[in-house]
Design a protein around this motif. Structure first.
Motif, PDB file in Angstrom:
ATOM      1  N   UNK A 107       0.844  -1.190   0.000  1.00  0.00           N
ATOM      2  CA  UNK A 107       0.000   0.000   0.000  1.00  0.00           C
ATOM      3  C   UNK A 107       0.884   1.246   0.000  1.00  0.00           C
ATOM      4  N   UNK A 108       0.671   2.096  -0.999  1.00  0.00           N
ATOM      5  CA  UNK A 108       1.411   3.361  -1.063  1.00  0.00           C
ATOM      6  C   UNK A 108       0.471   4.465  -0.577  1.00  0.00           C
ATOM      7  N   UNK A 109       0.861   5.142   0.470  1.00  0.00           N
ATOM      8  CA  UNK A 109       0.041   6.227   1.004  1.00  0.00           C
ATOM      9  C   UNK A 109       0.583   7.543   0.449  1.00  0.00           C
ATOM     10  N   UNK A 110      -0.283   8.284  -0.238  1.00  0.00           N
ATOM     11  CA  UNK A 110       0.130   9.592  -0.754  1.00  0.00           C
ATOM     12  C   UNK A 110      -0.471  10.656   0.160  1.00  0.00           C
ATOM     13  N   UNK A 111       0.405  11.487   0.736  1.00  0.00           N
ATOM     14  CA  UNK A 111      -0.069  12.547   1.635  1.00  0.00           C
ATOM     15  C   UNK A 111       0.257  13.884   0.979  1.00  0.00           C
ATOM     16  N   UNK A 143       0.892  -3.335  -5.912  1.00  0.00           N
ATOM     17  CA  UNK A 143       0.547  -2.277  -4.954  1.00  0.00           C
ATOM     18  C   UNK A 143      -0.819  -1.663  -5.221  1.00  0.00           C
ATOM     19  N   UNK A 144      -1.388  -1.131  -4.122  1.00  0.00           N
ATOM     20  CA  UNK A 144      -2.572  -0.279  -4.239  1.00  0.00           C
ATOM     21  C   UNK A 144      -2.194   1.085  -3.661  1.00  0.00           C
ATOM     22  N   UNK A 145      -2.912   2.106  -4.063  1.00  0.00           N
ATOM     23  CA  UNK A 145      -2.610   3.477  -3.637  1.00  0.00           C
ATOM     24  C   UNK A 145      -3.767   4.024  -2.805  1.00  0.00           C
ATOM     25  N   UNK A 146      -3.414   4.887  -1.861  1.00  0.00           N
ATOM     26  CA  UNK A 146      -4.445   5.540  -1.045  1.00  0.00           C
ATOM     27  C   UNK A 146      -3.992   6.977  -0.793  1.00  0.00           C
ATOM     28  N   UNK A 147      -4.903   7.923  -0.982  1.00  0.00           N
ATOM     29  CA  UNK A 147      -4.512   9.333  -0.864  1.00  0.00           C
ATOM     30  C   UNK A 147      -5.140  10.022   0.341  1.00  0.00           C
ATOM     31  N   UNK A 148      -4.317  10.759   1.081  1.00  0.00           N
ATOM     32  CA  UNK A 148      -4.818  11.614   2.173  1.00  0.00           C
ATOM     33  C   UNK A 148      -4.508  13.039   1.748  1.00  0.00           C
TER      34      UNK A 148
END
Ligand code: NAP
Length: 267
Positions: free
Chosen positions: A38-42, A62-67
């Motif tokens: 999981x790649x977290x984009x902040x 991978x999956x991506x998740x954005x904050x």
């Protein structure tokens, strides 16, 4: 769940990143910058573009998740005050993902060099010095001779970016397609272009043949480059897709409304 963080580098994103690490320890999430799931984009949508480009060789893993730490993003679903909620969901729920289509660009030079790129938002081509003249073929058939400032080829999720400013349509990311929109085309009694954005389905392709051997400027999402002696540029829906982690529904049209219309009452 092994995670890795990409952040925008401003003080707010750094502070959210620190808070993320503290909560990740509490919820026993493991940081792994070599092989994360999981790649977290902040940050903003631009941060997600960076996260995508630095992980495009591992899209199947991978999956991506954005904050988002600015205004609402198209690729960033979560707000900083929801940090503990999202981290506990990551730690306790099995991850559901949705896939978005990507754009593949193949460039061939006159000296037979081939280059391949993937875009999450769009690819643009512009001439640096004079009007850009390009022969355009669709699926190997002659289509038009384009004259103007340039062309933008976007993905459905990129349709809300540069493409929208060019008068392109907003395309739902479940439609596997690419959109070609013009930048200031010349249209008069001598020169003619179609003048409307074109939406191409999967398995169709567009080929551009610049009628100029000087330097041409390309952009690929947030990246830009220049190239000489370009023979052809081909654009089509990529086989690769990007996966986003979804821990709650956030429909595309709700994002569009929040970003462009706001929450004004309609009565
Ligand atoms: P940038 O200044 O970092 O970004 C321009 C704006 O576009 C930012 O507000 C960015 O959001 C937003 N954006 C990025 N992807 C988007 C999407 N899919 N839907 C809606 N808005 C989006 O510009 P850059 O680094 O040169 O290029 C990054 C992207 O910006 C490009 O891929 C292009 O889509 C867009 N752009 C638009 C124009 C235009 O509309 N005339 C011109 C250049 C670039 P965040 O602030 O959340 O990052």
């Amino acid at each position: 769940m092994k995670f890795s963080i990409v952040h925008r580098g401003d003080s707010q994103s750094e502070s959210i990143t620190e808070q993320f690490y503290k909560l990740a320890t509490k919820y026993r999430l493991i940081e792994d910058n070599h092989s994360p799931n999981l790649i977290i984009s902040i940050g903003g949508d631009g941060t997600m573009l960076e996260a995508f480009h630095s992980n495009q060789h591992r899209l199947q893993e991978v999956a991506f998740l954005g904050i988002h730490t600015g205004h609402l993003g198209f690729y960033a679903d979560w707000q900083p005050d929801q940090l503990e909620t999202i981290i506990s969901l990551i730690a306790t729920q099995s991850m559901k993902t949705i896939e978005y289509p990507l754009l593949k660009i193949k460039i061939q030079t006159n000296d037979q060099k081939d280059y391949e790129y993937l875009a999450l938002n769009e690819f643009t081509v512009k001439n640096l010095e004079k009007t850009l003249v390009m022969k355009i073929k669709i699926n190997h058939e002659d289509f038009e001779m384009f004259r103007g400032d340039g062309l933008c080829i976007s993905t459905p999720s990129g349709s809300t970016g540069y493409n929208k400013s060019l008068g392109g349509a907003l395309i739902h990311p479940s439609l596997e397609s690419i959109q070609v929109s013009e930048m200031a085309s010349i249209n008069n009694r001598v020169y003619r272009t179609i003048g409307s954005p074109l939406v191409l389905p999967k398995h169709h392709h567009i080929d551009l043949y610049p009628q100029y051997q000087g330097e041409i400027r390309f952009t690929l999402d947030h990246l830009s480059m220049q190239m000489k002696n370009v023979y052809s540029i081909q654009g089509f829906v990529a086989d690769e897709k990007i996966r986003f982690a979804r821990y709650r529904p956030f429909p595309f049209w709700s994002r569009v409304r929040e970003a462009f219309i706001g929450n004004e009452h309609m009565d």
